[in-house]
Design a protein around this motif. Structure first.
Motif, PDB file in Angstrom:
ATOM      1  N   MET A 161       0.853  -1.203   0.000  1.00 29.03           N
ATOM      2  CA  MET A 161       0.000   0.000   0.000  1.00 29.03           C
ATOM      3  C   MET A 161       0.884   1.246   0.000  1.00 29.03           C
ATOM      4  O   MET A 161       1.777   1.371   0.835  1.00 29.03           O
ATOM      5  N   GLU A 215      -0.152  -2.716   8.930  1.00 31.88           N
ATOM      6  CA  GLU A 215       0.590  -3.900   8.505  1.00 31.88           C
ATOM      7  C   GLU A 215       0.911  -3.867   7.010  1.00 31.88           C
ATOM      8  O   GLU A 215       1.961  -4.321   6.571  1.00 31.88           O
ATOM      9  N   ARG A 216      -0.042  -3.333   6.240  1.00 29.21           N
ATOM     10  CA  ARG A 216       0.138  -3.316   4.787  1.00 29.21           C
ATOM     11  C   ARG A 216       0.853  -2.070   4.299  1.00 29.21           C
ATOM     12  O   ARG A 216       0.916  -1.812   3.099  1.00 29.21           O
ATOM     13  N   GLY A 217       1.363  -1.289   5.233  1.00 27.18           N
ATOM     14  CA  GLY A 217       2.263  -0.196   4.859  1.00 27.18           C
ATOM     15  C   GLY A 217       1.635   1.161   4.642  1.00 27.18           C
ATOM     16  O   GLY A 217       2.287   2.078   4.128  1.00 27.18           O
ATOM     17  N   THR A 259      -4.635  -3.565  10.137  1.00 22.41           N
ATOM     18  CA  THR A 259      -4.312  -4.104   8.813  1.00 22.41           C
ATOM     19  C   THR A 259      -3.703  -3.030   7.916  1.00 22.41           C
ATOM     20  O   THR A 259      -2.760  -3.297   7.152  1.00 22.41           O
ATOM     21  N   LYS A 309      -7.630  -4.991   3.052  1.00 24.52           N
ATOM     22  CA  LYS A 309      -6.941  -5.916   2.151  1.00 24.52           C
ATOM     23  C   LYS A 309      -7.566  -5.842   0.748  1.00 24.52           C
ATOM     24  O   LYS A 309      -6.843  -5.727  -0.257  1.00 24.52           O
ATOM     25  N   ASP A 368      -6.644  -2.612  -0.893  1.00 22.93           N
ATOM     26  CA  ASP A 368      -5.225  -2.630  -1.262  1.00 22.93           C
ATOM     27  C   ASP A 368      -5.005  -3.469  -2.515  1.00 22.93           C
ATOM     28  O   ASP A 368      -4.125  -3.187  -3.331  1.00 22.93           O
ATOM     29  N   GLU A 369      -5.837  -4.484  -2.675  1.00 23.39           N
ATOM     30  CA  GLU A 369      -5.699  -5.369  -3.839  1.00 23.39           C
ATOM     31  C   GLU A 369      -6.503  -4.884  -5.043  1.00 23.39           C
ATOM     32  O   GLU A 369      -6.643  -5.600  -6.032  1.00 23.39           O
ATOM     33  N   CYS A 384      -7.506   4.210   0.077  1.00 25.23           N
ATOM     34  CA  CYS A 384      -8.545   3.301   0.532  1.00 25.23           C
ATOM     35  C   CYS A 384      -9.501   4.038   1.471  1.00 25.23           C
ATOM     36  O   CYS A 384      -9.067   4.582   2.495  1.00 25.23           O
TER      37      CYS A 384
END
Lengths: 412, 412
Positions: free
Chosen positions: B1, B30-32, B27, B327, B330-331, B106
């Motif tokens: 991210m 965690e995902r940056g 989250t 998530k 991010d995806e 997001c």
């Protein structure tokens, strides 16, 4: 102890009254009582010959723990006032026949003011007539905390903890949504004459919560106009105001606030005079006067029944006073009530004593005036120092499939 | 991210909505995500430029745990419906300006039906105009459990657990005192159209409790006469009857039961039409028709705010759906809502999926007719099998001085 013990529960239920029952049971067994009977629905049930052998229900240490976590009167309760001795001796003869038949050495009654009156009369009858060999002991119980001579009453601490916790959650909820003209939530708390429970709303206050904005106890006159002005002023600064009120607040002319709504023809579809409830009335008043959104929340039955959030100190003390009553009876005391004597606030230390039940009956202990601020809108730090130790610690419920387990007795 | 995340809370608060916020935060970190912003009072606050950097409030793992245990919307909530895109593009331009300025990759919105409508419109705007690079994701939340496409909604499990526990305690309380003509307690539970919460009263039933005697959901027509007859019959067999009713039950002519009391001049001192409340009306009705003692208990605000008795499954799933939304965003997913998909009842297994938000908005999911008995007076075992896994486990409150600690945010 050579004979048997009988125990009854009387008056309004609490979250701790069964812990006192557990205390009576365990101490009676420890001291060698052969049987521990339980009156079903107090002295009223006993007179109908309704009682049980408690060992049929309490079969293990786990059962003792479940009983301590079971709300309301496990044995059933009653509101029955014995007649004066000179009015009706038959009633007394009947009770003493049963006590003799069951070989009762120790008669324990768990309850509030009215229940202590029962202990007093039974003791007096035994003294006047010389009948029987039973010792009569009272165990204090009431969420209202209004019994004289004792520092506090078992049942109060758990109710106070529930009220502090719930009011805090309600305050949080109130901050969620902003309404155009603000939101005023009125929380109605039990206690017709004594404000011990309502004052416990202040326990919500802490580093993480501003606490309720106003607290009104029944000991002081409630001024409707001043109240509206106070709320109006608060709404200038914040969009959510939470007020804790006792169900028993009264105006200067001695009228209950909950009766004010009945000025007009407040009659329901069945022709009953409809009592609005204090919170409902005040919420309606504020909505009308200020035009903001209002909410009325009655903590209702749950404040006395919420075992799931009981106070550990309260539950243990409730057992302790139950046990102390058996011990006193076994040692020859009669016509006495066990009381709590506080030795120190910090560290909290409390012990039990026995006092002559004649000194207790029907005296209502109210919140001292100096424990309420000058304006009568909040309790002082002294109040908090008094109540804080009583709500400490938890009694984790025994959860079965997601719901707290209680000790079961089929409905009679 | 690479960019930042912004998260908002919308609609009625619950005991689990902050756990979803915690899930989003953890989250995202965690995902940056560089920054995780929180809108104050949802999209409405955002449009006024009101948002915070969540790391100012969540500074440690302990803070995450406290947030999970904090009831109501930590960031504040709103009830704001975006205009249709063709009606007012200015609103959208303003929002997209802010998103651009904050470099939002997001956008997460935690809420019910109305909130999913917000996600849908923002997504549609981004598609139609090609503006921005933000992905829009919805996280389900409502105690009412009435969202379509998802097995259940976070928030429901904790409310159901509170209701089951409280109704059980109320049933116990009711058995304490015998009244001459019996006692009927009416417990009023939230849920205007859907009976998921009211049905949860049946969770009180178990080896140690008979459960409520009657349960009335809003999905079925309420027949006043049949109800009175049912209660009358129950009182022949037992002295305490407990009835759970939804606030939204209606008679055959489509009238809310709570409005029936207003047939006569049910006007308070200020000239407002006074709405009695369903439980109050029915308690009054039963007292008049049968002559027994009655009690009305509204579970009120606490059923959605009682974090102190939250369900562990619910709190963990709430975090899980929050994390799953980040998530998905991010995806590259956008215009989607995270839903719960149940794989099995026993052992309970549930996973998350993302679904097109266009398929969700404004569909109300009701209790299926076959999950209520033929007479419409109780839920079936299927209902219990469905709800039981959702109330499992506890999230022990962090107690400070006898009261649960919450994560603090000063009132805006």
């Amino acid at each position: 102890m050579k004979g048997n013990v009988i125990v009854g529960q009387s008056g309004g239920p609490t979250a701790a009254i069964n812990s006192s029952l557990a205390g009576v049971y365990c101490t009676a067994r420890e001291r060698g009582a052969k049987k521990v009977y339980g009156m079903l629905h107090g002295i009223q049930g006993l007179m109908e010959g309704k009682y049980v052998d408690l060992s049929d229900f309490i079969r293990s240490d786990l059962d003792v723990e479940l009983l301590r976590r079971t709300p309301a009167a496990f044995l059933g309760s009653c509101r029955y006032k014995l007649p004066e001795i000179h009015e009706n001796q038959e009633v007394y003869e009947k009770i003493f026949d049963i006590l003799e038949e069951l070989d009762i050495e120790c008669f324990i009654y768990i309850g509030g003011n009215d229940s202590m009156d029962t202990i007093k009369k039974l003791y007096d009858y035994s003294m006047v007539t010389g009948r029987g060999h039973t010792n009569f002991l009272g165990v204090p119980k009431t969420i209202d905390n209004d019994l004289a001579l004792t520092d506090h009453t078992p049942g109060y601490g758990s109710a106070a903890k529930y009220i502090g916790t719930s009011v805090k959650e309600i305050i949080r909820d109130g901050h969620s949504l902003r309404y155009e003209h603000g939101l005023v939530t009125i929380v109605e708390i039990m206690g017709r004459n004594a404000g011990w429970l309502t004052g416990a709303a202040a326990l919500a206050k802490g580093e993480d919560c501003e606490g309720p904005d106003l607290i009104y106890l029944p000991e002081l006159v409630f001024d409707v106009d001043k109240f509206v002005a106070k709320v109006r002023k608060l709404l200038e600064k914040k969009y959510s105001v939470v007020v804790a009120v006792s169900e028993g607040i009264k105006t200067a002319d001695g009228k209950y606030v909950c009766e004010l709504g009945s000025n007009v023809d407040f009659v329901d579809a069945f022709g009953h005079k409809q009592l609005t409830g204090t919170a409902n009335y005040l919420a309606s008043l504020i909505a009308g006067e200020i035009g903001c959104k209002t909410r009325a929340v009655e903590l209702s039955t749950l404040q006395r029944a919420a075992s799931h959030s009981a106070s550990r100190v309260d539950i243990l003390e409730a057992s302790q006073v139950g046990g102390a009553a058996v011990k006193a009876g076994d040692e020859g005391d009669s016509g006495k009530m066990v009381v709590m004597l506080r030795l120190s606030d910090d560290p909290y230390q409390c012990t039990t004593e026995v006092k002559d039940v004649h000194k207790i009956a029907n005296d209502e202990r109210l919140v001292p005036r100096e424990w309420v601020n000058k304006e009568g809108t909040y309790v002082t730090d002294e109040f908090i120092t008094y109540v804080r130790p009583l709500i400490q610690g938890d009694v984790s419920p025994v959860m079965v499939d997601g719901i707290p387990r209680h000790l079961y007795r089929p409905i009679d």
